[in-house]
Write a protein that holds these residues in place. Structure first.
Motif, PDB file in Angstrom:
ATOM      1  N   ILE A 186       0.841  -1.189   0.000  1.00 43.34           N
ATOM      2  CA  ILE A 186       0.000   0.000   0.000  1.00 43.34           C
ATOM      3  C   ILE A 186       0.879   1.242   0.000  1.00 43.34           C
ATOM      4  CG2 ILE A 186      -1.851  -1.198   1.223  1.00 43.34           C
ATOM      5  CD1 ILE A 186      -1.014   0.371   3.748  1.00 43.34           C
ATOM      6  N   THR A 187       0.310   2.359  -0.445  1.00 49.14           N
ATOM      7  CA  THR A 187       1.051   3.623  -0.443  1.00 49.14           C
ATOM      8  C   THR A 187       0.259   4.664   0.341  1.00 49.14           C
ATOM      9  OG1 THR A 187       0.032   4.345  -2.528  1.00 49.14           O
ATOM     10  CG2 THR A 187       2.122   3.141  -2.673  1.00 49.14           C
ATOM     11  N   ILE A 188       0.974   5.462   1.112  1.00 46.98           N
ATOM     12  CA  ILE A 188       0.365   6.526   1.900  1.00 46.98           C
ATOM     13  C   ILE A 188       1.104   7.820   1.598  1.00 46.98           C
ATOM     14  CG2 ILE A 188      -0.155   7.368   4.211  1.00 46.98           C
ATOM     15  CD1 ILE A 188      -0.229   4.515   5.178  1.00 46.98           C
ATOM     16  N   SER A 189       0.365   8.826   1.191  1.00 51.67           N
ATOM     17  CA  SER A 189       0.972  10.113   0.877  1.00 51.67           C
ATOM     18  C   SER A 189       0.356  11.189   1.764  1.00 51.67           C
ATOM     19  CB  SER A 189       0.774  10.477  -0.596  1.00 51.67           C
ATOM     20  OG  SER A 189      -0.612  10.488  -0.934  1.00 51.67           O
ATOM     21  N   VAL A 190       1.174  12.174   2.132  1.00 49.94           N
ATOM     22  CA  VAL A 190       0.709  13.287   2.945  1.00 49.94           C
ATOM     23  C   VAL A 190       0.125  14.340   2.020  1.00 49.94           C
ATOM     24  CG1 VAL A 190       1.348  15.033   4.627  1.00 49.94           C
ATOM     25  CG2 VAL A 190       2.499  12.805   4.660  1.00 49.94           C
ATOM     26  N   GLU A 191      -1.192  14.570   2.138  1.00 44.73           N
ATOM     27  CA  GLU A 191      -1.864  15.542   1.290  1.00 44.73           C
ATOM     28  C   GLU A 191      -1.722  16.960   1.840  1.00 44.73           C
ATOM     29  OE1 GLU A 191      -3.794  14.527  -1.820  1.00 44.73           O
ATOM     30  OE2 GLU A 191      -2.092  13.226  -1.302  1.00 44.73           O
ATOM     31  N   THR A 192      -1.981  17.131   3.138  1.00 45.78           N
ATOM     32  CA  THR A 192      -1.823  18.442   3.758  1.00 45.78           C
ATOM     33  C   THR A 192      -1.204  18.278   5.148  1.00 45.78           C
ATOM     34  OG1 THR A 192      -4.059  18.413   4.710  1.00 45.78           O
ATOM     35  CG2 THR A 192      -3.803  19.427   2.549  1.00 45.78           C
ATOM     36  N   VAL A 193      -0.476  19.309   5.560  1.00 52.43           N
ATOM     37  CA  VAL A 193       0.157  19.352   6.879  1.00 52.43           C
ATOM     38  C   VAL A 193      -0.137  20.715   7.490  1.00 52.43           C
ATOM     39  CG1 VAL A 193       2.307  19.185   8.173  1.00 52.43           C
ATOM     40  CG2 VAL A 193       2.019  17.853   6.098  1.00 52.43           C
ATOM     41  N   ASN A 194      -0.632  20.717   8.706  1.00 53.74           N
ATOM     42  CA  ASN A 194      -0.900  21.969   9.409  1.00 53.74           C
ATOM     43  C   ASN A 194      -0.505  21.816  10.874  1.00 53.74           C
ATOM     44  OD1 ASN A 194      -2.421  23.750   7.408  1.00 53.74           O
ATOM     45  ND2 ASN A 194      -3.641  21.879   7.311  1.00 53.74           N
ATOM     46  N   GLY A 195      -0.049  22.925  11.451  1.00 56.64           N
ATOM     47  CA  GLY A 195       0.252  22.899  12.875  1.00 56.64           C
ATOM     48  C   GLY A 195       1.664  23.344  13.194  1.00 56.64           C
ATOM     49  N   SER A 196       1.818  23.923  14.371  1.00 57.66           N
ATOM     50  CA  SER A 196       3.122  24.424  14.799  1.00 57.66           C
ATOM     51  C   SER A 196       4.102  23.303  15.106  1.00 57.66           C
ATOM     52  CB  SER A 196       2.946  25.300  16.051  1.00 57.66           C
ATOM     53  OG  SER A 196       2.216  24.591  17.047  1.00 57.66           O
ATOM     54  N   GLY A 197       3.597  22.064  15.318  1.00 56.37           N
ATOM     55  CA  GLY A 197       4.489  20.955  15.631  1.00 56.37           C
ATOM     56  C   GLY A 197       5.082  20.268  14.424  1.00 56.37           C
ATOM     57  N   CYS A 198       4.629  20.644  13.233  1.00 60.31           N
ATOM     58  CA  CYS A 198       5.141  19.975  12.019  1.00 60.31           C
ATOM     59  C   CYS A 198       5.299  20.969  10.877  1.00 60.31           C
ATOM     60  CB  CYS A 198       4.237  18.810  11.612  1.00 60.31           C
ATOM     61  SG  CYS A 198       2.468  19.229  11.569  1.00 60.31           S
ATOM     62  N   PRO A 199       6.279  21.863  10.991  1.00 63.71           N
ATOM     63  CA  PRO A 199       6.564  22.775   9.880  1.00 63.71           C
ATOM     64  C   PRO A 199       6.843  22.000   8.594  1.00 63.71           C
ATOM     65  CG  PRO A 199       7.814  23.380  11.847  1.00 63.71           C
ATOM     66  CD  PRO A 199       7.199  22.041  12.120  1.00 63.71           C
ATOM     67  N   LEU A 259      -2.421  16.041  10.165  1.00 61.95           N
ATOM     68  CA  LEU A 259      -2.027  15.420   8.895  1.00 61.95           C
ATOM     69  C   LEU A 259      -3.256  14.879   8.180  1.00 61.95           C
ATOM     70  CD1 LEU A 259       1.059  13.303  10.038  1.00 61.95           C
ATOM     71  CD2 LEU A 259       1.066  15.604   9.072  1.00 61.95           C
ATOM     72  N   ASN A 260      -3.315  15.123   6.883  1.00 70.89           N
ATOM     73  CA  ASN A 260      -4.347  14.530   6.049  1.00 70.89           C
ATOM     74  C   ASN A 260      -3.651  13.554   5.104  1.00 70.89           C
ATOM     75  OD1 ASN A 260      -5.966  14.809   3.198  1.00 70.89           O
ATOM     76  ND2 ASN A 260      -7.363  14.850   4.939  1.00 70.89           N
ATOM     77  N   LEU A 261      -3.945  12.248   5.277  1.00 74.88           N
ATOM     78  CA  LEU A 261      -3.228  11.199   4.554  1.00 74.88           C
ATOM     79  C   LEU A 261      -4.125  10.530   3.513  1.00 74.88           C
ATOM     80  CD1 LEU A 261      -1.469   9.443   7.581  1.00 74.88           C
ATOM     81  CD2 LEU A 261      -0.638  11.372   6.209  1.00 74.88           C
ATOM     82  N   ARG A 262      -3.569  10.343   2.338  1.00 73.42           N
ATOM     83  CA  ARG A 262      -4.252   9.580   1.292  1.00 73.42           C
ATOM     84  C   ARG A 262      -3.685   8.165   1.292  1.00 73.42           C
ATOM     85  NH1 ARG A 262      -4.020  10.457  -5.295  1.00 73.42           N
ATOM     86  NH2 ARG A 262      -5.667   8.946  -5.820  1.00 73.42           N
ATOM     87  N   VAL A 263      -4.539   7.193   1.558  1.00 76.01           N
ATOM     88  CA  VAL A 263      -4.122   5.794   1.635  1.00 76.01           C
ATOM     89  C   VAL A 263      -4.668   5.062   0.413  1.00 76.01           C
ATOM     90  CG1 VAL A 263      -4.078   3.708   3.048  1.00 76.01           C
ATOM     91  CG2 VAL A 263      -4.243   5.951   4.149  1.00 76.01           C
ATOM     92  N   GLN A 264      -3.767   4.618  -0.442  1.00 78.04           N
ATOM     93  CA  GLN A 264      -4.169   3.898  -1.651  1.00 78.04           C
ATOM     94  C   GLN A 264      -4.068   2.401  -1.392  1.00 78.04           C
ATOM     95  OE1 GLN A 264      -1.398   6.259  -4.288  1.00 78.04           O
ATOM     96  NE2 GLN A 264      -3.245   6.371  -5.552  1.00 78.04           N
ATOM     97  N   ILE A 265      -5.215   1.701  -1.518  1.00 76.55           N
ATOM     98  CA  ILE A 265      -5.277   0.269  -1.205  1.00 76.55           C
ATOM     99  C   ILE A 265      -5.919  -0.476  -2.368  1.00 76.55           C
ATOM    100  CG2 ILE A 265      -5.431   0.750   1.265  1.00 76.55           C
ATOM    101  CD1 ILE A 265      -8.396   0.154   1.127  1.00 76.55           C
TER     102      ILE A 265
END
Length: 205
Positions: A31-44, A85-91
């Motif tokens: 399977i593949t997982i990609s990060v679509e969006t990242v928000n927050g002070s803890g993860c620049p 984190l908004n993750l796209r999981v392709q299965i």
């Protein structure tokens, strides 16, 4: 009851066919997982990575700039940070998955009187949010920490629909009545085996 009947009952129990159990299902393809969006002070931007296990039973989120500070020398804005984190999981078609367990690892240095908090929750887009899990650590505390949260019930992604997985985490540290010094909590992969592991449960649609 006669001895013959008793012996017969024991033999029947011993040689009765085993009850069929549902086979464990995992995708044959990686399977593949990609990060679509990242928000927050803890993860620049550029400080978060996601990798999947070779057997498709889990994925790991690693951070390189996720920490909080409170006390002497800390800025007022550094006591709390979060990461969304908004993750796209392709299965593969015909399967769906749920998050069954989450393991969070990090490091804490808490002065006497200080308190640290780690929070985590996740949900599929368009679905009800899971309950937020939180863990507290009281100073004095120096060393690594590891928390494990098991899902009370498995919430699977809807079959045949592409739903991104949202993951929200937060760290807080409260200096409390500590007289001096700085307290901190870290979820930082550069400090060794510091990571967040999300275990997956699979089933056929």
């Amino acid at each position: 009851m006669s001895n013959v009947m008793a012996v017969g009952g024991v033999l029947a129990a011993l040689f009765a066919p085993a009850v069929a159990t549902e086979p464990v299902v995992t995708p044959a393809e990686r399977i593949t997982i990609s990060v679509e969006t990242v928000n927050g002070s803890g993860c620049p931007a550029g400080t978060t990575q996601v990798s999947t296990a070779a057997d498709n039973t889990a994925f790991t989120v690693s951070y390189s700039d996720y920490y909080v500070l409170a006390g002497a020398g800390a800025k007022p804005t550094e006591f709390r940070k979060n990461c969304q984190l908004n993750l796209r999981v392709q299965i593969p078609a015909g399967l769906t998955f749920a998050v069954s367990q989450v393991e969070m690892q990090g490091f804490a240095y808490l002065q006497r009187g200080a308190k640290g908090t780690q929070l985590n929750h996740y949900y599929f887009m368009g679905s009800s949010s899971t309950g937020q899990q939180s863990h507290e650590f009281n100073g004095p505390y120096v060393g690594g920490f590891r928390t494990t949260d098991r899902a009370a019930s498995l919430v699977y992604a809807p079959c045949g629909q592409e739903r991104n997985l949202n993951i929200n985490t937060e760290l807080r540290v409260d200096a409390g009545d500590s007289e001096s010094g700085t307290s901190l909590m870290v979820m930082d992969s550069s400090r060794g085996s510091v990571r967040s592991v999300y275990h997956l449960s699979w089933k056929e649609c």
